[in-house]
Write a protein that holds these residues in place. Structure first.
Motif, short mmCIF file in Angstrom:
data_model
loop_
_atom_site.label_atom_id
_atom_site.label_comp_id
_atom_site.label_asym_id
_atom_site.label_seq_id
_atom_site.Cartn_x
_atom_site.Cartn_y
_atom_site.Cartn_z
N UNK A 128 19.49 14.50 5.13
CA UNK A 128 20.20 13.47 4.36
C UNK A 128 21.69 13.41 4.69
N UNK A 129 22.31 14.57 4.90
CA UNK A 129 23.74 14.58 5.18
C UNK A 129 24.05 14.25 6.64
N UNK A 130 23.10 14.51 7.52
CA UNK A 130 23.26 14.05 8.91
C UNK A 130 23.21 12.52 8.92
N UNK A 131 22.32 11.97 8.09
CA UNK A 131 22.27 10.51 7.95
C UNK A 131 23.61 9.99 7.47
N UNK A 132 24.21 10.69 6.51
CA UNK A 132 25.52 10.26 6.00
C UNK A 132 26.57 10.29 7.10
N UNK A 133 26.53 11.32 7.96
CA UNK A 133 27.48 11.40 9.08
C UNK A 133 27.29 10.23 10.03
N UNK A 134 26.02 9.87 10.25
CA UNK A 134 25.71 8.72 11.11
C UNK A 134 26.31 7.44 10.51
N UNK A 135 26.18 7.28 9.20
CA UNK A 135 26.74 6.11 8.53
C UNK A 135 28.27 6.11 8.61
N UNK A 136 28.87 7.27 8.43
CA UNK A 136 30.33 7.36 8.52
C UNK A 136 30.82 6.92 9.90
N UNK A 137 30.09 7.37 10.93
CA UNK A 137 30.50 7.02 12.30
C UNK A 137 30.37 5.52 12.56
N UNK A 138 29.30 4.91 12.02
CA UNK A 138 29.01 3.51 12.35
C UNK A 138 29.74 2.52 11.45
#
Ligand SMILES: [Zn+2]
Length: 338
Positions: A128-138
């Motif tokens: 879930x937090x890796x997903x959040x990092x992906x969202x932050x990057x994009x």
């Protein structure tokens, strides 16, 4: 000739208008307490959403809940959905699509790929937090940045990192279980995972009450809140409320908590050398002045590398959910590399 995108209208979309959409995805965030599901487009704009407590009675009941929520946000029609992205807390095996063990829900060995057969859509699983990092990057604070860390301080503590433009994944999708990083060599508190001395056991929503109890031994004076902590069960939010009332012991607990968080953040700064650390999770987002700002203040004292900016995520509680939607459109970012 340019292909004309399908124009569809589904009753109940939050935008409540006819949307021209190039692609749709269902994103799911399975946290320690809540499950959030949303239908979104490739820009991670949410069209319809629903949240409810996780049904963690068994793997089968979770899968049933997932299927019914997916069908709900799609208004029963998945024909225009490209896939389903699931961001889940806990130890995963993303190669198999399995939630191996989620300490906060006690779920074990739940294979979410089973939904592929039921729904006839590809399913992507990531932390879930890796997903959040992906969202932050994009689409978040890290847009245009190649190096960022996301830390979620909620029921548990977790995170994700983008280093040199890549979302770090690891061999099975557990590259940064930073909440289980050991920050107390004496291992005074037991973590929800059964390990001792893990960061999450001290300053997460589930850990803070135990940390407060531990600190009653060290605080020399008596205060109304200290008596409460000694005599009854408290929750993390009680500590923040007592500190805001001016209780000396509650303030001391949050000072100590800020020191622990700043040490853990310093470890992340020295591991990943990020330009920015964005912070999400309910505990941090509800109390930025008592959680996020004190970390930023203390970081230069503990980090070897130059401290990055430490900010609350602009994506708020939706960061993992938005990342789960985006994972459908860039599955290669979330897969382990051999
Ligand atoms: Zn742990």
């Amino acid at each position: 000739m340019v292909a004309i995108p399908p124009t569809i209208k589904i009753e109940g979309f939050l935008c409540n208008r006819t949307c021209e959409i190039m692609g749709l995805a269902v994103g799911i965030d399975i946290g320690g307490t809540w499950i959030r599901v949303a239908l979104g487009n490739s820009d991670a704009e949410i069209l319809r959403r629903k949240s409810m407590p996780v049904d963690a009675r068994s793997g089968a009941s979770l899968l049933r809940q997932l299927e019914s929520l997916i069908r709900f946000v799609c208004a029963g029609d998945l024909s225009l959905v490209d896939g389903i992205g699931i961001g889940a807390a806990g130890r995963l095996n993303v190669r198999e699509g399995t939630i191996v063990y989620s300490p906060n829900t006690s779920l074990r060995d739940v294979n979410v790929k089973a939904l592929e057969k039921r729904l006839r859509k590809p399913v992507t699983l990531l932390n879930d937090n890796v997903a959040a990092a992906l969202a932050e990057r994009s689409i978040g604070i890290g847009r245009g940045l190649d190096n960022l860390v996301y830390v979620g301080i909620g029921t548990g503590i977790g995170g994700g990192a983008v280093v040199d433009g890549r979302v770090l994944v690891g061999k099975e999708g557990n590259a940064h279980e930073m909440g289980h990083m050991i920050i107390d060599i004496e291992g005074r508190l037991e973590c929800s995972c059964g390990g001792r001395g893990h960061w999450e056991a001290y300053t997460s929503g589930s850990g803070l009450p135990n940390f407060a109890k531990l600190l009653t031994e060290r605080y020399g004076r008596n205060t109304p809140f200290l008596k409460e902590v000694r005599s009854q069960r408290i929750e993390a939010k009680d500590i923040f409320m007592a500190a805001r009332r001016g209780d000396g012991f509650a303030k001391f607990v949050l000072e100590e908590s800020a020191n622990v968080n700043a040490m853990a953040f310093a470890n992340l700064v020295d591991l990943y050398d990020p330009t920015v650390i964005s912070v999400g999770g309910g505990v941090a987002l509800k109390n930025p002045d008592l959680v996020i700002e004190p970390i930023a203040d203390r970081l230069p004292k503990f980090a070897f590398n130059a401290p990055p900016a430490v900010v609350a995520t602009p994506l708020r509680e939706d960061a993992p959910l938005l990342g789960a939607i985006l994972s459908v459109f860039e599955p290669s970012s979330c897969e382990p590399r051999d």
